[in-house]
Design an enzyme around this catalytic site. Sequence first.
Site, PDB file in Angstrom:
ATOM      1  CG  ASP B  66      -0.199  -0.216   2.473  1.00  0.00           C
ATOM      2  OD1 ASP B  66       0.751  -0.925   2.798  1.00  0.00           O
ATOM      3  OD2 ASP B  66      -0.719   0.342   3.624  1.00  0.00           O
ATOM      4  CG  HIS B  67       3.391   2.353   2.397  1.00  0.00           C
ATOM      5  ND1 HIS B  67       3.256   3.491   3.361  1.00  0.00           N
ATOM      6  CD2 HIS B  67       2.418   1.743   3.114  1.00  0.00           C
ATOM      7  CE1 HIS B  67       2.299   3.737   4.195  1.00  0.00           C
ATOM      8  NE2 HIS B  67       1.942   2.319   4.105  1.00  0.00           N
ATOM      9  CG  HIS B 139       6.025  -0.941  10.042  1.00  0.00           C
ATOM     10  ND1 HIS B 139       4.821  -1.068  10.788  1.00  0.00           N
ATOM     11  CD2 HIS B 139       5.473  -1.154   8.789  1.00  0.00           C
ATOM     12  CE1 HIS B 139       3.795  -1.203   9.712  1.00  0.00           C
ATOM     13  NE2 HIS B 139       4.239  -1.628   8.629  1.00  0.00           N
ATOM     14  CG  ASP B 209       2.737   1.957   7.596  1.00  0.00           C
ATOM     15  OD1 ASP B 209       2.610   3.076   7.420  1.00  0.00           O
ATOM     16  OD2 ASP B 209       2.316   0.793   7.503  1.00  0.00           O
ATOM     17  CG  HIS B 268      -1.254   4.483   7.331  1.00  0.00           C
ATOM     18  ND1 HIS B 268      -1.416   3.624   8.235  1.00  0.00           N
ATOM     19  CD2 HIS B 268      -0.598   3.846   6.381  1.00  0.00           C
ATOM     20  CE1 HIS B 268      -1.170   2.265   7.582  1.00  0.00           C
ATOM     21  NE2 HIS B 268      -0.492   2.456   6.477  1.00  0.00           N
TER      22      HIS B 268
END
Lengths: 336, 336
Positions: B66-67, B139, B209, B268
């Site tokens: 998703d990044h 993360h 994140d 986010h």
Amino acid sequence: MDLIFLGTSSGTPTKARNVSGVALLEDSGKGWYLIDCGEATQHQLLHTPLTLHGLRAIFITHVHGDHCYGLPGLLASAGMARRQEPLDIIAPRAIEAWVRATLDMSQSWLPYELRFHTTESFDGWCSSQMRVEAIALSHRVPSWGYSFTESRPDPSLDADKLDRDGVPRGPLWGALMRGHDIEHEGRTLRSEHYLLFSRAPRRVVIAGDNDQPELLREACQGAQLLVHEATYTQAIAEAGKADFGHSTAAQVAAFAASVQLPHLVLTHFSARYQGAPNRGLSMDDIRVEAAEHFSANLILAEDLLRIRLDKQGQLQWVERLGKDAREAAVSRPDGS
Amino acid sequence: MDLIFLGTSSGTPTKARNVSGVALLEDSGKGWYLIDCGEATQHQLLHTPLTLHGLRAIFITHVHGDHCYGLPGLLASAGMARRQEPLDIIAPRAIEAWVRATLDMSQSWLPYELRFHTTESFDGWCSSQMRVEAIALSHRVPSWGYSFTESRPDPSLDADKLDRDGVPRGPLWGALMRGHDIEHEGRTLRSEHYLLFSRAPRRVVIAGDNDQPELLREACQGAQLLVHEATYTQAIAEAGKADFGHSTAAQVAAFAASVQLPHLVLTHFSARYQGAPNRGLSMDDIRVEAAEHFSANLILAEDLLRIRLDKQGQLQWVERLGKDAREAAVSRPDGS
């Protein structure tokens, strides 16, 4: 058999059109098939009633990014939605290694199995509803079309034959009716031998990028509907402004007329046609050129347009999905 | 220094929020930087004034899809738009091989050069406008934040020093003013030695994140603005319903207060908060929890929101871009 167009632009997305993707729905409305998966196909699905749990299989026509870059995200999202059912993906050989490498790179572990089938050595795929064949096309890279043929059009049981063969009424008949082969008194009885079909199966052909529509002649026998790219008009192609490997509206329309197709959907339009009419090139150029060669039912696909091929082989406009629906100027096949 | 939020949802896109992407604009409004590139980032850009020609560099925080899944499509579209300027991409090591393999697989040949810089061994990046540093975060996979510091805040020439050093007025002064080092009478004169700055440089920190906001303490010294994920509220995290590796609104807000940040943007968000207020969880839960710990300027990012950090370090609401703008209920920092 409904179709929802998820992306109808060639190469790059525009504000109004995403890159390639088509959903083909079973009559029940729950199970569906995805043909091509350009980037943001999963985003387009959010505006439809389709779920990633109902997805039966994915068919990729060729390796160009506007036809497959949406695969990893869609597969990952299906995982996050806790899909568990294995998923069949019919795609050119290079796609499998790339999808698996992409999921590895991003440390995405799917809770369901991916079952790849290589289009290069494909000999057909079946679900309880659909039989799918691949047709090799002509493009800058190997490209395929897929024909979807109903496998069991409105079946009924051949009661006379069942009685003659001594199959007792009850659960066994039900199983045969649902398409399951059964064991009875030491014999295997095949469902297909006891089913009657009251009409011909519907067939839809969905083509990848292709500069020789003629290659679809055999596949279009008995088909009601062809979905084919018409990236440019003849004028652009003759001016040498077109990329190699694509078809013009005239080419596809003339082919569709020659095989007496009742319904033709054009898609995969160059962004140059996507402005307002009367301001340079427009979608009207595509429509006018195609209509010169094809006098049956012609549709220019738009994103989130939903159409239905009914059991009589007629095409119905169902709806234009999504938030822009009210503003959309979709031509309805019935002229309304 | 404007920010445009291109995606503000965690994990998967929703109808209203795309996955991660932030654009940071130079004061001129033309040059810009992209931080993260989730799928359909290029689609979001179509609703902004930004072009792929103006893109100076891309910074990826970590390898989760998703990044970064939007990178290949964005790079290919820049190629189709005939970008020729080389493009710097600062990203975790695994990204380069994946991007190159993806472009190879899809037979996409770019007409410009990709220059990868590995975040693992990154020691800063500079343009004429911006100095960028990476900060290692915590993360499930290695993740980084990036701090963007103005490199030349409103420069003027130190005329006295130039005269003392015997540099004649004219083109040489102009070159020094524009940031170029010059050769004069056999000596190299460095631009930075002849420039005066009337104010402190602005600094924006954009984090990937991260479950330990504390790691950003040093980077936030002298920063006016932190953009940080707040995937969940404390309640969800304490109920064990959160994925590992993320921060709660309370955690980030308490950290921002502890470093006396004037402006905090949260982003986010888990899809569970994205419904209407008063129907289970909502964005209000995030806002209320953060506001308990942070009393300065708090913003919850929304897709296509554009804000401006002005030269005085004040944050201004600029506009909500895109077709949904009129329906959007964005909280303006000025309360209007």
